[in-house]
Design a protein around this motif. Sequence first.
Motif, PDB file in Angstrom:
ATOM      1  N   CYS A  45       0.980  -8.582  -7.068  1.00 53.45           N
ATOM      2  CA  CYS A  45       1.324  -7.562  -6.084  1.00 53.45           C
ATOM      3  C   CYS A  45       2.670  -7.904  -5.460  1.00 53.45           C
ATOM      4  O   CYS A  45       3.198  -8.995  -5.672  1.00 53.45           O
ATOM      5  CB  CYS A  45       0.262  -7.496  -4.992  1.00 53.45           C
ATOM      6  N   ALA A  46       3.176  -7.009  -4.647  1.00 53.72           N
ATOM      7  CA  ALA A  46       4.491  -7.199  -4.025  1.00 53.72           C
ATOM      8  C   ALA A  46       4.434  -8.099  -2.794  1.00 53.72           C
ATOM      9  O   ALA A  46       5.457  -8.343  -2.170  1.00 53.72           O
ATOM     10  CB  ALA A  46       5.073  -5.842  -3.640  1.00 53.72           C
ATOM     11  N   VAL A  77     -12.234  -6.562   5.820  1.00 58.87           N
ATOM     12  CA  VAL A  77     -10.894  -6.115   6.155  1.00 58.87           C
ATOM     13  C   VAL A  77     -10.386  -5.401   4.910  1.00 58.87           C
ATOM     14  O   VAL A  77     -10.257  -6.008   3.849  1.00 58.87           O
ATOM     15  CB  VAL A  77      -9.968  -7.293   6.536  1.00 58.87           C
ATOM     16  N   PHE A  78     -10.149  -4.111   5.045  1.00 57.58           N
ATOM     17  CA  PHE A  78      -9.696  -3.292   3.924  1.00 57.58           C
ATOM     18  C   PHE A  78      -8.172  -3.314   3.924  1.00 57.58           C
ATOM     19  O   PHE A  78      -7.532  -2.852   4.868  1.00 57.58           O
ATOM     20  CB  PHE A  78     -10.238  -1.872   4.061  1.00 57.58           C
ATOM     21  N   ILE A  79      -7.573  -3.870   2.859  1.00 53.40           N
ATOM     22  CA  ILE A  79      -6.122  -4.022   2.750  1.00 53.40           C
ATOM     23  C   ILE A  79      -5.614  -3.029   1.704  1.00 53.40           C
ATOM     24  O   ILE A  79      -6.122  -3.004   0.582  1.00 53.40           O
ATOM     25  CB  ILE A  79      -5.751  -5.463   2.342  1.00 53.40           C
ATOM     26  N   THR A  80      -4.626  -2.230   2.090  1.00 55.82           N
ATOM     27  CA  THR A  80      -4.047  -1.257   1.160  1.00 55.82           C
ATOM     28  C   THR A  80      -2.550  -1.492   1.031  1.00 55.82           C
ATOM     29  O   THR A  80      -1.899  -1.982   1.966  1.00 55.82           O
ATOM     30  CB  THR A  80      -4.275   0.191   1.635  1.00 55.82           C
ATOM     31  N   TYR A  81      -2.011  -1.131  -0.106  1.00 56.03           N
ATOM     32  CA  TYR A  81      -0.574  -1.249  -0.364  1.00 56.03           C
ATOM     33  C   TYR A  81      -0.030   0.081  -0.869  1.00 56.03           C
ATOM     34  O   TYR A  81      -0.655   0.724  -1.716  1.00 56.03           O
ATOM     35  CB  TYR A  81      -0.290  -2.332  -1.412  1.00 56.03           C
ATOM     36  N   PHE A  82       1.124   0.469  -0.342  1.00 58.72           N
ATOM     37  CA  PHE A  82       1.813   1.674  -0.793  1.00 58.72           C
ATOM     38  C   PHE A  82       3.282   1.341  -1.021  1.00 58.72           C
ATOM     39  O   PHE A  82       3.929   0.787  -0.126  1.00 58.72           O
ATOM     40  CB  PHE A  82       1.740   2.784   0.265  1.00 58.72           C
ATOM     41  N   PRO A  83       3.811   1.690  -2.182  1.00 53.40           N
ATOM     42  CA  PRO A  83       5.263   1.577  -2.339  1.00 53.40           C
ATOM     43  C   PRO A  83       5.936   2.682  -1.528  1.00 53.40           C
ATOM     44  O   PRO A  83       5.429   3.806  -1.468  1.00 53.40           O
ATOM     45  CB  PRO A  83       5.486   1.768  -3.838  1.00 53.40           C
ATOM     46  N   VAL A  84       7.030   2.356  -0.883  1.00 54.69           N
ATOM     47  CA  VAL A  84       7.748   3.340  -0.077  1.00 54.69           C
ATOM     48  C   VAL A  84       8.762   4.033  -0.978  1.00 54.69           C
ATOM     49  O   VAL A  84       9.615   3.389  -1.580  1.00 54.69           O
ATOM     50  CB  VAL A  84       8.453   2.671   1.126  1.00 54.69           C
ATOM     51  N   SER A 143      10.251  -1.846   5.608  1.00 54.34           N
ATOM     52  CA  SER A 143      10.864  -0.589   6.039  1.00 54.34           C
ATOM     53  C   SER A 143      11.726   0.092   4.978  1.00 54.34           C
ATOM     54  O   SER A 143      12.337   1.111   5.262  1.00 54.34           O
ATOM     55  CB  SER A 143      11.656  -0.758   7.346  1.00 54.34           C
ATOM     56  N   THR A 144      11.743  -0.451   3.758  1.00 59.63           N
ATOM     57  CA  THR A 144      12.501   0.211   2.698  1.00 59.63           C
ATOM     58  C   THR A 144      11.699   0.392   1.405  1.00 59.63           C
ATOM     59  O   THR A 144      11.810   1.426   0.761  1.00 59.63           O
ATOM     60  CB  THR A 144      13.792  -0.569   2.367  1.00 59.63           C
ATOM     61  N   ASN A 145      10.897  -0.616   1.026  1.00 60.20           N
ATOM     62  CA  ASN A 145      10.212  -0.563  -0.267  1.00 60.20           C
ATOM     63  C   ASN A 145       8.694  -0.706  -0.219  1.00 60.20           C
ATOM     64  O   ASN A 145       8.018  -0.250  -1.132  1.00 60.20           O
ATOM     65  CB  ASN A 145      10.749  -1.665  -1.198  1.00 60.20           C
ATOM     66  N   HIS A 146       8.170  -1.386   0.783  1.00 57.10           N
ATOM     67  CA  HIS A 146       6.756  -1.754   0.783  1.00 57.10           C
ATOM     68  C   HIS A 146       6.083  -1.408   2.113  1.00 57.10           C
ATOM     69  O   HIS A 146       6.695  -1.494   3.176  1.00 57.10           O
ATOM     70  CB  HIS A 146       6.598  -3.261   0.536  1.00 57.10           C
ATOM     71  N   GLU A 182       4.544 -12.492   3.249  1.00 59.04           N
ATOM     72  CA  GLU A 182       5.879 -12.430   2.640  1.00 59.04           C
ATOM     73  C   GLU A 182       5.890 -11.381   1.536  1.00 59.04           C
ATOM     74  O   GLU A 182       4.874 -11.146   0.886  1.00 59.04           O
ATOM     75  CB  GLU A 182       6.254 -13.780   2.014  1.00 59.04           C
ATOM     76  N   TRP A 183       7.069 -10.806   1.324  1.00 57.44           N
ATOM     77  CA  TRP A 183       7.269  -9.904   0.188  1.00 57.44           C
ATOM     78  C   TRP A 183       7.788 -10.719  -0.973  1.00 57.44           C
ATOM     79  O   TRP A 183       8.594 -11.623  -0.799  1.00 57.44           O
ATOM     80  CB  TRP A 183       8.272  -8.797   0.537  1.00 57.44           C
ATOM     81  N   LYS A 184       7.354 -10.406  -2.166  1.00 59.30           N
ATOM     82  CA  LYS A 184       7.792 -11.157  -3.353  1.00 59.30           C
ATOM     83  C   LYS A 184       9.165 -10.736  -3.819  1.00 59.30           C
ATOM     84  O   LYS A 184       9.892 -11.521  -4.390  1.00 59.30           O
ATOM     85  CB  LYS A 184       6.769 -11.005  -4.485  1.00 59.30           C
TER      86      LYS A 184
END
Length: 185
Positions: A45-46, A77-84, A143-146, A182-184
């Motif tokens: 993941c990112a 704890v439900f963790i979600t990810y969205f690409p921006v 604030s730009t990608n993730h 951290e972001w990868k």
Amino acid sequence: MIRKVIFIFVSLLLLSCEKETIPKPYGDLRLEYPAPKYQKFEKNCAYTFEYSDFAKIIDAKKPCWYYMTYPKMKAKVFITYFPVKGDFADHVKESEKMVYEHTIKASSIDTKSFQYPERKVYGNFYELKGQSASNLQFYATDSTNHFVTAYLYFDTRPKPDSLAPAIDYIKKDLMHLLDTFEWKN
């Protein structure tokens, strides 16, 4: 004869009342959880973070969506990810909508903004007080990608007094998660 029986009965009654009885105080339930040992979350993941070994990470419906479960507390704890992709404001609005939908039951909502510019991690942490279905929520973004969100739920009715020790424990875990987030790329 009856006088003797009454005399003995009254004498025993008076002798047996020498000590004053004291009611027992109410006992408080004391829930203690182990001191957390943190391990690194690293999937394809990112993002990456550290989480307590008291929790387990389980895959959810979509890629990079997870349940961080606390089986002994019956919490998730439900963790979600969205690409921006040009929809950053929409993600923030949706996250805040999820928080403020609980205003019906929540007695208060404490919002704390956080910034880790060296890691490009920004966001808000929400603590919902009262009989809210979700007690802790946050979003983290570059604030730009993730964009990552997390929501705490218990597999029980909301009882703030009973759940307080578990909420405090998980809050510390989530704060550590954010401190190590951290972001990868």
